[in-house]
Motif scaffolding. Structure first.
Motif, PDB file in Angstrom:
ATOM      1  N   VAL A   1       0.861  -1.181   0.000  1.00  0.00           N
ATOM      2  CA  VAL A   1       0.000   0.000   0.000  1.00  0.00           C
ATOM      3  C   VAL A   1       0.895   1.228   0.000  1.00  0.00           C
ATOM      4  O   VAL A   1       1.784   1.341   0.850  1.00  0.00           O
ATOM      5  CB  VAL A   1      -0.916   0.023   1.244  1.00  0.00           C
ATOM      6  N   PRO A   2       0.711   2.132  -0.967  1.00  0.00           N
ATOM      7  CA  PRO A   2       1.546   3.341  -0.971  1.00  0.00           C
ATOM      8  C   PRO A   2       1.417   4.099   0.342  1.00  0.00           C
ATOM      9  O   PRO A   2       0.326   4.239   0.895  1.00  0.00           O
ATOM     10  CB  PRO A   2       0.979   4.164  -2.138  1.00  0.00           C
ATOM     11  N   THR A   3       2.530   4.563   0.849  1.00  0.00           N
ATOM     12  CA  THR A   3       2.529   5.317   2.095  1.00  0.00           C
ATOM     13  C   THR A   3       2.009   6.724   1.843  1.00  0.00           C
ATOM     14  O   THR A   3       2.440   7.397   0.920  1.00  0.00           O
ATOM     15  CB  THR A   3       3.953   5.400   2.679  1.00  0.00           C
ATOM     16  N   GLN A   4       1.059   7.145   2.664  1.00  0.00           N
ATOM     17  CA  GLN A   4       0.523   8.501   2.539  1.00  0.00           C
ATOM     18  C   GLN A   4       1.599   9.502   2.946  1.00  0.00           C
ATOM     19  O   GLN A   4       2.167   9.406   4.041  1.00  0.00           O
ATOM     20  CB  GLN A   4      -0.712   8.667   3.456  1.00  0.00           C
ATOM     21  N   PRO A   5       1.956  10.430   2.096  1.00  0.00           N
ATOM     22  CA  PRO A   5       2.986  11.399   2.474  1.00  0.00           C
ATOM     23  C   PRO A   5       2.563  12.215   3.677  1.00  0.00           C
ATOM     24  O   PRO A   5       1.380  12.473   3.897  1.00  0.00           O
ATOM     25  CB  PRO A   5       3.108  12.277   1.221  1.00  0.00           C
ATOM     26  N   SER A   6       3.548  12.601   4.474  1.00  0.00           N
ATOM     27  CA  SER A   6       3.278  13.387   5.672  1.00  0.00           C
ATOM     28  C   SER A   6       2.639  14.713   5.299  1.00  0.00           C
ATOM     29  O   SER A   6       3.042  15.381   4.350  1.00  0.00           O
ATOM     30  CB  SER A   6       4.581  13.626   6.434  1.00  0.00           C
ATOM     31  N   PHE A   7       1.633  15.117   6.068  1.00  0.00           N
ATOM     32  CA  PHE A   7       0.977  16.400   5.827  1.00  0.00           C
ATOM     33  C   PHE A   7       1.848  17.544   6.344  1.00  0.00           C
ATOM     34  O   PHE A   7       1.962  18.588   5.722  1.00  0.00           O
ATOM     35  CB  PHE A   7      -0.390  16.416   6.508  1.00  0.00           C
ATOM     36  N   GLU A   8       2.489  17.327   7.505  1.00  0.00           N
ATOM     37  CA  GLU A   8       3.298  18.365   8.124  1.00  0.00           C
ATOM     38  C   GLU A   8       4.459  18.743   7.204  1.00  0.00           C
ATOM     39  O   GLU A   8       5.266  17.902   6.820  1.00  0.00           O
ATOM     40  CB  GLU A   8       3.829  17.887   9.481  1.00  0.00           C
ATOM     41  N   GLY A   9       4.522  20.014   6.841  1.00  0.00           N
ATOM     42  CA  GLY A   9       5.595  20.500   5.993  1.00  0.00           C
ATOM     43  C   GLY A   9       5.390  20.255   4.511  1.00  0.00           C
ATOM     44  O   GLY A   9       6.249  20.591   3.700  1.00  0.00           O
ATOM     45  N   SER A  10       4.244  19.696   4.132  1.00  0.00           N
ATOM     46  CA  SER A  10       3.996  19.364   2.731  1.00  0.00           C
ATOM     47  C   SER A  10       3.482  20.578   1.962  1.00  0.00           C
ATOM     48  O   SER A  10       3.026  21.572   2.541  1.00  0.00           O
ATOM     49  CB  SER A  10       2.969  18.240   2.633  1.00  0.00           C
ATOM     50  N   ARG A  11       3.545  20.498   0.624  1.00  0.00           N
ATOM     51  CA  ARG A  11       2.963  21.547  -0.212  1.00  0.00           C
ATOM     52  C   ARG A  11       1.472  21.665   0.073  1.00  0.00           C
ATOM     53  O   ARG A  11       0.913  22.771   0.038  1.00  0.00           O
ATOM     54  CB  ARG A  11       3.209  21.244  -1.693  1.00  0.00           C
ATOM     55  N   ARG A  12       0.835  20.535   0.329  1.00  0.00           N
ATOM     56  CA  ARG A  12      -0.596  20.566   0.626  1.00  0.00           C
ATOM     57  C   ARG A  12      -0.877  21.417   1.866  1.00  0.00           C
ATOM     58  O   ARG A  12      -1.853  22.175   1.912  1.00  0.00           O
ATOM     59  CB  ARG A  12      -1.095  19.126   0.823  1.00  0.00           C
ATOM     60  N   GLN A  13      -0.033  21.288   2.884  1.00  0.00           N
ATOM     61  CA  GLN A  13      -0.229  22.081   4.090  1.00  0.00           C
ATOM     62  C   GLN A  13      -0.098  23.578   3.784  1.00  0.00           C
ATOM     63  O   GLN A  13      -0.914  24.392   4.229  1.00  0.00           O
ATOM     64  CB  GLN A  13       0.793  21.689   5.157  1.00  0.00           C
ATOM     65  N   PHE A  14       0.916  23.943   2.982  1.00  0.00           N
ATOM     66  CA  PHE A  14       1.128  25.358   2.698  1.00  0.00           C
ATOM     67  C   PHE A  14       0.095  25.908   1.722  1.00  0.00           C
ATOM     68  O   PHE A  14      -0.258  27.097   1.782  1.00  0.00           O
ATOM     69  CB  PHE A  14       2.552  25.587   2.202  1.00  0.00           C
ATOM     70  N   ARG A  15      -0.425  25.072   0.843  1.00  0.00           N
ATOM     71  CA  ARG A  15      -1.543  25.502   0.008  1.00  0.00           C
ATOM     72  C   ARG A  15      -2.714  25.899   0.901  1.00  0.00           C
ATOM     73  O   ARG A  15      -3.380  26.918   0.676  1.00  0.00           O
ATOM     74  CB  ARG A  15      -1.967  24.379  -0.941  1.00  0.00           C
ATOM     75  N   GLY A  16      -2.975  25.092   1.906  1.00  0.00           N
ATOM     76  CA  GLY A  16      -4.049  25.403   2.846  1.00  0.00           C
ATOM     77  C   GLY A  16      -3.799  26.700   3.598  1.00  0.00           C
ATOM     78  O   GLY A  16      -4.722  27.490   3.836  1.00  0.00           O
TER      79      GLY A  16
END
Length: 317
Positions: free
Chosen positions: A238-253
């Protein structure tokens, strides 16, 4: 007949690589009885409203179910129908998504656009088939099938990570998406996609977990399960879900949250508001932030005005 022709015929006649039990009726009955006797209670399991189910499915894509409940209830309190959501300011919907840490903001955008489609193209009524539901913005095959199953009892087998793990362990289905889909549909009883898909996902969610709890929760498939018989409880990759902390997704938010508060910000002001180590010429500076903003522009969430000395970011209304 040549050897090549003979081999081709053999491949054509070959059956599946897995072996489901002969008595599929007993297998199905055991799982449904187990599920109906006791299962986790989620509010979206108590409704057949396609809008409410669609919201739950989109929210659940990157968020644990226990955390989704509060967000789902608050979302529906605020926008209880597709008409309410379609009439909402998209920035408010995206802001809600960001505030509840529900994953990629474009999912909020697509949910808003899907609600608008239902109202303007379907007279407020959802399509009822997986194929029809895929015409809605942002609704892919998995989500369409889930909504068709849980809202209309009119879907195919839902195949998520839990279902793959169950099929792999119980019936030696190979780690291949096409094989998982074929085996899951072979298991599915005709006309019972709502209860069956809920039941088999529940089996993977509470019994056939990464660390199996077969006896603890009384798994109904122990007598047929290959893994239970052999003690080999390996699971498909199962692909590992990338960490949210420090991610581009977090900064987009964070960008969306800042622009909701201030409406528009110069790029350096915005940068300092979303990360403490922002430095205009540094690794996390203007070039990095402009790349982040371009992603949001592509998603239709933000506009960037570059006409002045310093780019200005605005939330798109």
């Amino acid at each position: 007949m040549s050897d090549a022709e003979s081999d081709g015929d053999a491949d054509t006649d070959a059956g599946p690589e897995w072996d489901l039990p002969d008595d599929l009726a007993a297998v199905r009955e055991a799982l449904i009885e187990w599920y109906e006797a006791d299962h986790r209670t989620f509010p979206w399991r108590e409704t057949d409203d396609p809008y409410e189910i669609l919201v739950s499915e989109v929210m659940s894509q990157q968020t644990q179910l226990d955390r989704v409940v509060e967000a789902w209830e608050e979302f529906l309190d605020r926008w209880p129908t597709t008409a309410d959501l379609a009439a909402a300011d998209r920035a408010d919907v995206v802001g809600f998504w960001t505030g509840h840490s529900l994953g990629y903001n474009n999912r909020a955008k697509y949910l808003h656009e899907a609600a608008t489609q239902v109202e303007t193209e379907y007279d407020g009524e959802f399509p009822e088939t997986p194929a029809g539901l895929q015409d809605l913005m942002g609704v892919g095959p998995y989500t369409a099938n889930a909504v068709a199953s849980f809202a209309f009892d009119n879907g195919d087998a839902v195949v998520d990570t839990n279902v793959k793990r169950v099929a792999y362990r119980a019936f030696d289905v190979p780690d291949d998406d096409a094989a998982f889909e074929a085996a899951a549909n072979e298991l599915l009883p005709d006309g019972e996609s709502r209860v069956w898909n809920n039941a088999i996902m529940e089996l993977g969610g509470v019994a056939c977990t990464q660390t199996p709890r077969c006896d603890e929760v009384g798994c109904p498939w122990r007598e047929w399960c290959s893994a239970y018989g052999t003690g080999d409880f390996t699971a498909p990759d199962v692909p590992t879900q990338p960490s949210f902390e420090g991610s581009r997704r977090q900064f987009r938010g964070r960008v969306i949250a800042a622009l909701r508060e201030y409406d528009e910000l110069a790029i350096d002001t915005l940068g300092h508001r979303i990360r403490v180590d922002y430095a205009p010429e540094g690794e996390y500076g203007r070039e990095w932030l402009l790349g982040l903003l371009e992603d949001l522009v592509d998603d239709g969430l933000v506009d960037v005005n570059r006409s002045g000395d310093e780019p200005i970011a605005r939330l798109r209304r």
